[in-house]
Structure formats: C-alpha cells, structure tokens
Enzyme design. Structure first.
Site, PDB file in Angstrom:
ATOM      1  CG  PHE A   1      -2.398   0.133   0.829  1.00 41.50           C
ATOM      2  CD1 PHE A   1      -3.060  -0.913   0.215  1.00 41.50           C
ATOM      3  CD2 PHE A   1      -3.101   1.317   1.059  1.00 41.50           C
ATOM      4  CE1 PHE A   1      -4.393  -0.796  -0.162  1.00 41.50           C
ATOM      5  CE2 PHE A   1      -4.435   1.440   0.687  1.00 41.50           C
ATOM      6  CZ  PHE A   1      -5.077   0.383   0.073  1.00 41.50           C
TER       7      PHE A   1
ATOM      8  CD  GLN B   1      -5.400  10.616   2.692  1.00 38.55           C
ATOM      9  OE1 GLN B   1      -6.187   9.713   2.930  1.00 38.55           O
ATOM     10  NE2 GLN B   1      -4.125  10.560   3.026  1.00 38.55           N
TER      11      GLN B   1
ATOM     12  CG  HIS C   1      -7.563   8.301  -2.781  1.00 41.41           C
ATOM     13  ND1 HIS C   1      -7.204   7.869  -4.031  1.00 41.41           N
ATOM     14  CD2 HIS C   1      -7.415   7.240  -1.955  1.00 41.41           C
ATOM     15  CE1 HIS C   1      -6.854   6.585  -3.954  1.00 41.41           C
ATOM     16  NE2 HIS C   1      -6.973   6.186  -2.706  1.00 41.41           N
TER      17      HIS C   1
ATOM     18  CG  LEU D   1     -11.188   5.184  -3.549  1.00 42.31           C
ATOM     19  CD1 LEU D   1     -10.293   6.397  -3.480  1.00 42.31           C
ATOM     20  CD2 LEU D   1     -11.132   4.403  -2.266  1.00 42.31           C
TER      21      LEU D   1
ATOM     22  CD  GLU E   1      -2.614   4.249  -1.393  1.00 40.61           C
ATOM     23  OE1 GLU E   1      -3.076   5.408  -1.394  1.00 40.61           O
ATOM     24  OE2 GLU E   1      -1.987   3.765  -0.457  1.00 40.61           O
TER      25      GLU E   1
ATOM     26  NE  ARG F   1      -4.550   6.957   0.090  1.00 39.69           N
ATOM     27  CZ  ARG F   1      -5.497   6.300   0.740  1.00 39.69           C
ATOM     28  NH1 ARG F   1      -6.229   6.921   1.648  1.00 39.69           N
ATOM     29  NH2 ARG F   1      -5.727   5.029   0.495  1.00 39.69           N
TER      30      ARG F   1
ATOM     31  CG  HIS G   1     -10.139   9.243   0.493  1.00 38.07           C
ATOM     32  ND1 HIS G   1     -11.198   8.477   0.061  1.00 38.07           N
ATOM     33  CD2 HIS G   1      -9.286   8.388   1.107  1.00 38.07           C
ATOM     34  CE1 HIS G   1     -10.991   7.211   0.405  1.00 38.07           C
ATOM     35  NE2 HIS G   1      -9.853   7.133   1.051  1.00 38.07           N
TER      36      HIS G   1
ATOM     37  NE  ARG H   1      -6.852   7.691   5.822  1.00 43.02           N
ATOM     38  CZ  ARG H   1      -7.339   6.665   5.108  1.00 43.02           C
ATOM     39  NH1 ARG H   1      -7.208   5.429   5.530  1.00 43.02           N
ATOM     40  NH2 ARG H   1      -7.972   6.887   3.966  1.00 43.02           N
TER      41      ARG H   1
HETATM   42  C1  FAD Z   1     -14.419   5.196  -0.585  1.00 43.90           C
HETATM   43  C2  FAD Z   1     -13.558   5.031   0.621  1.00 43.90           C
HETATM   44  C3  FAD Z   1     -12.628   4.004   0.682  1.00 43.90           C
HETATM   45  C4  FAD Z   1     -11.829   3.829   1.803  1.00 43.90           C
HETATM   46  N1  FAD Z   1     -10.944   2.796   1.829  1.00 43.90           N
HETATM   47  C5  FAD Z   1     -10.193   2.592   2.936  1.00 43.90           C
HETATM   48  C6  FAD Z   1      -9.283   1.496   3.019  1.00 43.90           C
HETATM   49  O1  FAD Z   1      -9.150   0.715   2.091  1.00 43.90           O
HETATM   50  N2  FAD Z   1      -8.564   1.330   4.145  1.00 43.90           N
HETATM   51  C7  FAD Z   1      -8.692   2.183   5.217  1.00 43.90           C
HETATM   52  O2  FAD Z   1      -8.027   1.960   6.222  1.00 43.90           O
HETATM   53  N3  FAD Z   1      -9.548   3.221   5.173  1.00 43.90           N
HETATM   54  C8  FAD Z   1     -10.297   3.445   4.055  1.00 43.90           C
HETATM   55  N4  FAD Z   1     -11.155   4.515   4.009  1.00 43.90           N
HETATM   56  C9  FAD Z   1     -11.362   5.319   5.219  1.00 43.90           C
HETATM   57  C10 FAD Z   1     -12.248   4.576   6.200  1.00 43.90           C
HETATM   58  O3  FAD Z   1     -13.184   3.790   5.490  1.00 43.90           O
HETATM   59  C11 FAD Z   1     -13.035   5.492   7.100  1.00 43.90           C
HETATM   60  O4  FAD Z   1     -12.193   6.433   7.667  1.00 43.90           O
HETATM   61  C12 FAD Z   1     -13.689   4.699   8.226  1.00 43.90           C
HETATM   62  O5  FAD Z   1     -14.445   3.653   7.688  1.00 43.90           O
HETATM   63  C13 FAD Z   1     -14.543   5.570   9.090  1.00 43.90           C
HETATM   64  O6  FAD Z   1     -15.260   4.757   9.983  1.00 43.90           O
HETATM   65  P1  FAD Z   1     -16.062   5.373  11.187  1.00 43.90           P
HETATM   66  O7  FAD Z   1     -16.578   4.240  11.975  1.00 43.90           O
HETATM   67  O8  FAD Z   1     -15.225   6.384  11.861  1.00 43.90           O
HETATM   68  O9  FAD Z   1     -17.258   6.174  10.505  1.00 43.90           O
HETATM   69  P2  FAD Z   1     -18.471   5.732   9.444  1.00 43.90           P
HETATM   70  O10 FAD Z   1     -18.273   4.348   9.004  1.00 43.90           O
HETATM   71  O11 FAD Z   1     -18.503   6.820   8.502  1.00 43.90           O
HETATM   72  O12 FAD Z   1     -19.679   5.717  10.405  1.00 43.90           O
HETATM   73  C14 FAD Z   1     -20.239   6.884  10.936  1.00 43.90           C
HETATM   74  C15 FAD Z   1     -21.468   6.514  11.724  1.00 43.90           C
HETATM   75  O13 FAD Z   1     -21.951   7.622  12.441  1.00 43.90           O
HETATM   76  C16 FAD Z   1     -23.329   7.756  12.268  1.00 43.90           C
HETATM   77  N5  FAD Z   1     -23.674   9.177  12.418  1.00 43.90           N
HETATM   78  C17 FAD Z   1     -23.036  10.239  11.882  1.00 43.90           C
HETATM   79  N6  FAD Z   1     -23.642  11.382  12.258  1.00 43.90           N
HETATM   80  C18 FAD Z   1     -24.681  11.024  13.058  1.00 43.90           C
HETATM   81  C19 FAD Z   1     -25.686  11.758  13.759  1.00 43.90           C
HETATM   82  N7  FAD Z   1     -25.771  13.098  13.722  1.00 43.90           N
HETATM   83  N8  FAD Z   1     -26.600  11.060  14.475  1.00 43.90           N
HETATM   84  C20 FAD Z   1     -26.552   9.704  14.517  1.00 43.90           C
HETATM   85  N9  FAD Z   1     -25.626   8.971  13.879  1.00 43.90           N
HETATM   86  C21 FAD Z   1     -24.696   9.629  13.166  1.00 43.90           C
HETATM   87  C22 FAD Z   1     -23.609   7.191  10.908  1.00 43.90           C
HETATM   88  O14 FAD Z   1     -24.938   6.762  10.802  1.00 43.90           O
HETATM   89  C23 FAD Z   1     -22.629   6.036  10.875  1.00 43.90           C
HETATM   90  O15 FAD Z   1     -23.196   4.905  11.493  1.00 43.90           O
HETATM   91  C24 FAD Z   1     -11.944   4.708   2.885  1.00 43.90           C
HETATM   92  C25 FAD Z   1     -12.854   5.759   2.822  1.00 43.90           C
HETATM   93  C26 FAD Z   1     -13.641   5.942   1.709  1.00 43.90           C
HETATM   94  C27 FAD Z   1     -14.544   7.110   1.639  1.00 43.90           C
END
Ligand code: FAD
Ligand code: SF4
Ligand code: FES
Lengths: 253, 580
Positions: free
Chosen positions: B116, B230, B232, B242, B245, B285, B353, B388
C-alpha cells in the site's frame, strides 16, 4: 436533437395523511452517467424539498437506495437515466414492505428476522487470538464467498412472491446469510441454525421461483442457497430416521 | 421522556460497533446503546476498498509500521499513539478474523497481505477490494450476537448534553416518526465518521457531514488539526467514486496525456515495471495529489467535462489478477464510467477523501470533556498527523474504538445513574427548538442545496490541495456570508415522518461549523506540511509548527485556535524520503 430532459413519475405517500399514493411528475436533466438517484437528488435540491428517499454511498455498496423502477426492484444509484430514455420513468418504493413515506419503506421485519438465523461465527471452543488465525484456504473460502456478498438491499424480498403472501417467511437474504456462516470452514453452528431454517417459515416456504437471484445486484444467488440447504436438510432428516441425532456427525450447511 | 443507558455510542460504523462490543465485553452489566442515522451496515465504512494495515509477515516489524506512519504523517502524529496503534492493530484484525471476516488468504490458508502507498513492507490485509464492506458486515453481524446492545437505528443526534464540564447524553430524532428524545448516559462515545461532504468533489457518502465534529465543538470540546484534509489521487471524474490505492499496489501506473509516468518528475523515484514499495505510484497520497496539480499547470492532463484528469493504466495486470484482487474496481469502472480496466485506461483525478483532523482525544479515546469519548474518523488521536497512510484508518477504527469503549465502560461504571436537573431542562429546550424549526415557515427562503453548493465551492477554492493566505481569507468571508444566509434558510417539508429535508438542514448547520474550523486552522498554520500546502509558506517550519492546532468555540460563536506540542518518542523529525 436528443432530448435534454426526462420525466420521473415518483410515488408520493404519507401514510395517515394521504389516502393513497399518487404519482408526481418531475422533469430532470437527462445526462450521461446520471443514475436514477441523481435525478431524485436533483428534484430534492432544486424542485421539491419534500420528497423523501434513502441514499448514502451512491456506489452500490451500502444497500440504502432500493426502489421499484418501471416495475423492477433496482438500486437507484446503479441504474441510469439514459437506459430508460425517452422515459417517462416510474419510481416507486420497493414492493412487499410497508411504506414509511414516499420512497422509504419499513425494513424492520428483516432486521428482526436476521438475528434469528444467528449470522455470526459459532464455535464450541474459541481459540485465543494469540494462537493466530483460523487457517482457511482460498478454496474453503470460495465455499461461502458468494453468500457473503449480500448488502441487505432488500431487492430480493421485494421480488419474492412467497414473501408477499407469507410475511413470516424468513426470506432470501436471511437464509443466504445463514448459509454464508454454515458453509464457512471456521464455523460450527449449522446445528444451532437448523431449527429456524428447517421450520415452515424457513426454506420449506420457498417454492423456488428464483426471482430473488434474478434481481440480486450482487450475484448472491439466494435461491441457490435455499436449494442447497433443502438438500442438506433432506439428507439430515433421512439420517435422523436411521439414528439418533446425537450420533450424527456435525453438518455443514 | 428520557431514555437512560450507561454508555451511548453515536455511530454504527467500524469504530462505533467496535466500541459497543468493547463496552459489552468489558462490563456486561452496563447498558449500552448505539445510535445511528443510518442502519449500521449502511455506514460509510462499508465503502472502504483496499485494506487494513497491521504487521503480519515474518519480515515485518512494529517499528517499521510505526516509522512509515510517522514519516507519512510528516511528523505531526503523536508517536505514543502510533506505537500503541501498531502494537494493537494485528490483534484487532485477528479478532475480526475470528469473528468471520473473509480476509483474502494465501494458498496455505494464512492471511494474505498486499502493498500500500507509503508502506515499506507488505502489511495490508484485504478482503479482495471490498475490505470495508466485509469488515462492517462482520462487525454488525457479530454485534447482533450481543443481544443486550440496544440500537436506535435511523435516529439523528442533534446535541450533546453537557453540565459543568461533563457530558450526560444526547438529544436525537427518530427519522421514521419525528419523535424527539433526550437520551441520557454516563458516557457518550462519538463515532460519527468524517466530513468529506464539506467539499464538492469527494469519495465520501452523503452521510459524511461532520456531525460529530460539530456536536463536540458546540459542546465545548476542541477540534484538532482540522486544516489537514486528504485528497486521494484517484477518483472517477463526475461521481468521485474511489478507485482504490490497491489498484496501484497490484501494479497499476499513473500516466499523463503523453503516456508518461509523470510521478518520476516529483522526487518519487524512478519507474519500474513491477511496483516498488514507497516508490512512484506507491508514494503517499499528499505527494501524489500535489503532483497532479503540477501536471495540470504543465498542460499535461486531459480536459473532460468534469475537469482535468490523468489516466490509471491497469491493462498489463490482466483480467485474471483484476478479477481476483480488484473485482470491485472493475465493477465500478464498468457501471459508473462505461470502461473496462482490463482493456481501457481509467480517467482519474484527486478527490477529497479523508479528514485527518477531528475531535481531540488522548490515547484512551477520551476528550477533554468528562464522559465524552471519540474514535474513528471523527476523532484525532493523532496517528495520522498531516497525512494518513492508506489502510491505516480501518485498523484505527478498531484499535481506538476498542480503547474508547473500554475507557468509557470504566468511566460509566464509576457513577450512579444521576442526571442533573439542568440536563433534563436542556433536553427539553432542544426538543422545543427542533419542533419549532420543523414548523417554521419562511416565505421565499434560501434553499439548503444552494447554500451547501456555495459552501463546497468556497472550500475547494479556498482550502484545496494548495492554499494561501488570500484564498483562505476569501473563503472565510464567503463562509461568514453563507452563515448569515443560513439563518434565512428554511424547509418546505413540515411533516414529522422521515423528514430528510430537516436532516439536510441540520447537517448543513454542522458542516458550516466544520468548514469554518478548517479555514481558521489553515489560515493560522503558516507553513507547508503533509496535506496542508501553503504556496505563500512553502517550507515545513518545525520551530513554529511542530504542533497540533486546537480550535475551540468561543461563547460568542467564533472560533479560536491554539496549539499543543506533538509527542515524540523515538523518531525525531526528519526528511520524508520516497523513491530514493
Ligand atoms: C471510498 C472510501 C474508501 C476507503 N478505503 C479505505 C481502506 O481501504 N482502508 C482504510 O483503512 N480506510 C479506508 N477509508 C477510510 C475509512 O473507510 C473510514 O475512515 C472509516 O471507515 C470511518 O469509519 P467510522 O466508523 O469512523 O465512521 P463511518 O463508518 O462513517 O460511520 C459513521 C457513523 O456515524 C453515524 N452518524 C453520523 N452522524 C450522526 C448523527 N448526527 N446522528 C446519529 N448517527 C450519526 C452514521 O450513521 C454512521 O453509522 C476509505 C474511505 C472511503 C470514503
Ligand atoms: S441477497 Fe442480493 S438482493 Fe437480497 S438483500 Fe442481499 S444483496 Fe440484496
Ligand atoms: S446509495 Fe448506497 S447502494 Fe445506492
């Protein structure tokens, strides 16, 4: 000259307020790469803020945006306006579910059924993390891979004629997810899932119409999962006729 | 009416579900609830493609993972946090394996790892290129086996309740019915994800509106390193979807309109046919996205209706490898771009991203506000610093979700169920405010979408891949004007059931707060580091800015930026070297 707009006929309904759903027409730009969902967000942003629908990832993976498009269950973010030109395109909520509002349906029934099939790894003994991974060859993984692709989008329930008549039916995705774990070489829980799957609301309710697999956007083949489990269950019950359950070797799904 | 739980987790993505399970495991007597604005398995974690980093291979070490992370962050991360992170990541990914996550395997059945960007060793675990999907569904389904975890699915949190420096719960609306509820708790864990939607062109889902950052900010907790956003390097034009990578890790090349692997001109090494770690397409990135801007300036990109693009060449990988390791990339290209990467070049451009910044926490996940914890993308511990590394975020969600869950469980168990009267009163006030908003009719009001679009444009122009003092000042003025207009924004939808317009209005309010914090933090950081590149201050300045920015809300609603030293344990600041 090619048309620059297309008509969306969108079902509008507020239960308890409106007596019945009505179709409302909106003109949206007809552009290459625009999904049905882009048409709907255009409506919401520019024409009518009161239209309600669910969406999030707009890349066909979160499972939020299932709708009925010209009579077929579809992910609206992965179905494109140009494929329906010159229109009009009828957009309705998924069938077989109560409507909460406009294009939003109530999927609590599925959410209640899902835990019943115990979609998690069950083992007699959990090895400590320190001992490292449970080994699983790529071939062993292939066994359950297909059934692990379900995004819970509910298109299969919407297409299923059995579910429309028998709301107690566990349904295609829940059974496919049970099989996803039954067939996982790391899992030993097939016997615990058996009673639910073999109940009248389980696999035997299915008359093998196969609509579920036809509409599944992720190639999960729930009909295949059900069919396969019917064979397992049939073999299992023949064995049970011949010897007590406790002596039968543990089954895989 | 007030519901009570010992611990309330806001968010049901990777971090939130991991935190909830950690609470349940740490102390089964505690009542834990997960509140999420979408069904948990719809959270944006589901979209993650490429993989999750943790040392696994025999030739790899924790120190090397730490060093890659520290240098990738341009030395702005906290090294104690990074050391804890790399040490606990392997365990977390193995735990996921035990819970059923279908990690891709080697022929002998062991976990497979891939290369990666910015990583010197192969250490990224993957489930084909649907890692986040499998990780999230595994967590969600495993969480179902903890029948005591209460879920508020499709509830939207609007406020954190605070009394005397301590968080006591939240107010939330049930989308289906419009019911507004005060939900009190001894501890609150924010796991609400990132804020990519503040920008116009993003890989982030519609739900990523920075709610949690704004909720914490309004509750009095500081936000850290908000200027670090960030980009991407490879998003599909128009949709911003996306292309992971992993496509480059498996051997994909980035070429400009002359068919030239242009990264060689930007101090990222020399091109080789096979991918080389920390070299060329496997650089970090920030550097790759910056190289793109220079290619635009040199006129070596291709103009499309959706802006300039370069091309990602995967053709030499062949159908077999693409189908085995990058099936989702092929599906996305074919669906959304009408292109088959097996035979055609994929147009790509940089796309917003990930948010490095977020709610300031210590390495237990605790914010400065008692009883308030944060983990995942909403939080800033910080292991990501100024940039990151790809595949560090999913394990961050797990490691710090677990840590925050455990810490919150211990905190919550110390207290009886005691809710000050002022909290109940605050809850009622918020309920009244929301009900009033729902009923408020503004003739000829401003449209939510218009304000949102203009905010996004202001952010892209003011705080894009390159910024300067003027662009940031201009953006600050534009945001101030938009904030005034927002007061005259109204909604047409006054019904209580599934009112997505009300939610869009609330989200826009949160996004404006987040946008201001980004601009204010960026304006004061007069240096260039990682993803924060100032053309008027092009050099890194360790004397003045080897420090986290902390932005706090003042009583009058304005922001105020301060600084906090970076924790350095073993890796003194040095040059970031890639490809040589
Ligand atoms: C397309 C894409 C590909 C990626 N690929 C990778 C990868 O390959 N490897 C890697 O390490 N990272 C990757 N990332 C980054 C990583 O996926 C995210 O940073 C990570 O999944 C975030 O997880 P989280 O649990 O913090 O938030 P999320 O999964 O975004 O969850 C947020 C939660 O909060 C809830 N929420 C938000 N606001 C409220 C509110 N006001 N009231 C109630 N609920 C709320 C939502 O309903 C949801 O359940 C990628 C990101 C993207 C966009
Ligand atoms: S089986 Fe297919 S159609 Fe049914 S919910 Fe899962 S992904 Fe959707
Ligand atoms: S919006 Fe996520 S599947 Fe369509």
């Amino acid at each position: 000259m090619a048309a620059t707009e297309i008509t969306l006929e969108v079902a509008r309904y507020r239960p308890g307020v409106d007596s019945e759903p009505v179709l409302q027409s909106y003109q949206v730009p007809l552009r290459e790469h625009w999904a049905i969902l882009d048409g709907l967000t255009y409506v919401k942003d520019h024409l009518d803020g009161t239209l309600s629908f669910r969406w999030s990832c707009r890349m066909g993976i979160c499972g939020s945006c299932g709708m009925t498009v010209n009579g077929e269950p579809q992910l609206s973010c992965a179905t494109f306006l140009t494929d329906y030109a010159p229109g009009p395109i009828r957009v309705e909520p998924l069938h077989n579910f109560p409507v909460v509002r406009d294009l939003v349906v109530d999927i609590d029934d599925f959410m209640t059924k899902l835990p019943k099939v115990k979609p998690w790894v069950i083992r007699e003994v959990q090895s400590p993390i320190e001992e490292g991974e449970y080994l699983q060859t790529p071939e062993e993984m292939d066994e359950c891979q297909q059934f692990s692709m379900c995004i819970n989008c509910m298109l299969c329930y919407s297409a299923c004629p059995v579910y429309s008549l028998e709301p107690d039916f566990l349904g295609p995705a829940a059974i496919a997810l049970a099989q996803r774990y039954n067939l996982d070489s790391r899992d030993e829980g097939a016997d615990e899932r058996r009673d639910v799957l073999s109940s009248p609301e389980g696999i035997w309710a299915c008359t093998f119409v196969g609509e579920c697999s036809a509409v599944c956007p992720k190639g999960v083949d729930p009909a295949g999962a059900i069919q396969r489990y019917k064979l397992t269950a049939a073999t299992q019950s023949i064995k049970e006729l011949l010897m007590p359950r406790s002596l039968i070797p543990r089954s895989k799904g | 009416m007030a519901d009570y739980h010992d611990v309330v987790v806001v968010g049901g993505g990777g971090a939130g579900l991991r935190a909830a399970i950690a609470v349940a495991e740490t102390n089964p007597a505690l009542r834990v609830a997960v509140i999420s604005k979408v069904y948990p398995m719809r959270s944006h974690t589901v979209s993650a493609e490429g993989g999750a980093a943790a040392v696994a291979a025999p030739d790899d070490t924790l120190d090397e993972h730490a060093y890659d992370t520290v240098s990738g962050s341009d030395w702005l991360c906290d090294q104690d946090a990074v050391e804890a992170f790399v040490a606990e990541a392997p365990r977390e990914l193995l735990r996921l394996e035990h819970w059923g996550c279908p990690w891709s395997r080697q022929p002998d059945g062991k976990i497979a790892v891939r290369a990666f960007g910015g990583m010197k060793k192969k250490r990224t675990w993957f489930a084909a290129d649907r890692t986040g999907f499998h990780l999230l569904h595994t967590l969600f389904q495993t969480a179902l086996s903890y029948s005591d975890i209460v879920r508020y699915d499709e509830w939207y949190v609007t406020k954190i309740l605070v009394d005397d420096g301590r968080a006591y719960g939240v107010v939330a609306i049930e989308l289906a019915t419009g019911r507004i509820e005060t939900i009190t708790a001894n501890a609150v864990i924010l796991c609400t994800g990132g804020c990519g939607r503040v920008f116009p062109f993003t890989t982030n889902a519609n739900i990523k509106t920075g709610d949690g950052m704004a909720l914490a900010y309004r509750a009095g907790a500081p936000l850290k390193d908000m200027e670090f956003v960030q980009y991407h390097p490879t998003g599909l034009p128009f949709t911003g979807i996306l292309i992971t990578e992993a496509a480059r890790a498996e051997g994909g090349w980035l070429i400009n309109k002359e068919g030239y692997r242009y990264l060689q001109d930007y101090d990222l090494g020399t091109p080789t046919p096979e991918p080389v770690l920390r070299n060329m397409e496997l650089g970090p990135r920030d550097r790759l996205s910056q190289a793109f801007v220079h290619e635009v300036e040199k006129g070596r990109t291709i103009q499309t209706p959706y802006g300039p693009v370069v091309l990602l060449d995967l053709r030499h990988l062949g159908a077999k490898l693409i189908d085995a390791k990058l099936p989702f990339v092929r599906e996305l290209c074919s669906k959304y771009q009408n292109i088959d990467p097996v035979t055609e070049l994929v147009p790509v451009r940089p796309v917003v991203h990930y948010m490095m910044g977020g709610v300031h926490t210590d390495i237990r996940g605790a914010t400065p506000l008692d009883g308030l914890y944060a983990a995942g993308e909403v939080a800033c511990v910080s292991i990501n610093g100024a940039n990151r590394l790809g595949s560090n975020s999913l394990p961050e969600c797990l490691v710090f979700g677990n840590r925050a869950g455990r810490a919150a469980a211990v905190f919550a168990a110390r207290y009886h169920r005691e809710v000050p009267a002022s909290i109940i009163a605050q809850g009622r006030d918020e309920e009244r405010r929301l009900a009033a908003e729902l009923g408020r009719r503004v003739e000829g009001h401003q449209r939510i979408a218009d304000i949102r679009t203009e905010m996004q444009a202001a952010m892209e122009n003011g705080a894009g891949i390159y910024r300067d003092g003027d662009s940031l000042t201009k953006a600050a003025h534009e945001l101030a004007e938009l904030r005034l207009r927002f007061q005259h924004a109204g909604i047409d939808d006054h019904s209580t059931n599934f009112n997505t317009e009300l939610i869009a209005w609330l989200e826009l309010g949160f996004m404006l707060d987040v946008a201001e914090c980004i601009i204010d933090s960026a304006a004061l950081r007069e240096e260039s580091r990682g993803a924060h590149q100032r053309t008027d201050f092009p050099a890194r300045d360790d004397d003045r800015f080897l420090a986290h920015s902390l932005v706090r809300r003042q009583p009058d609603g304005t922001s105020r930026v301060g600084y906090l030293p970076v924790t350095i344990t073993r890796w003194p600041p040095g040059e970031r070297i890639y490809g040589r």
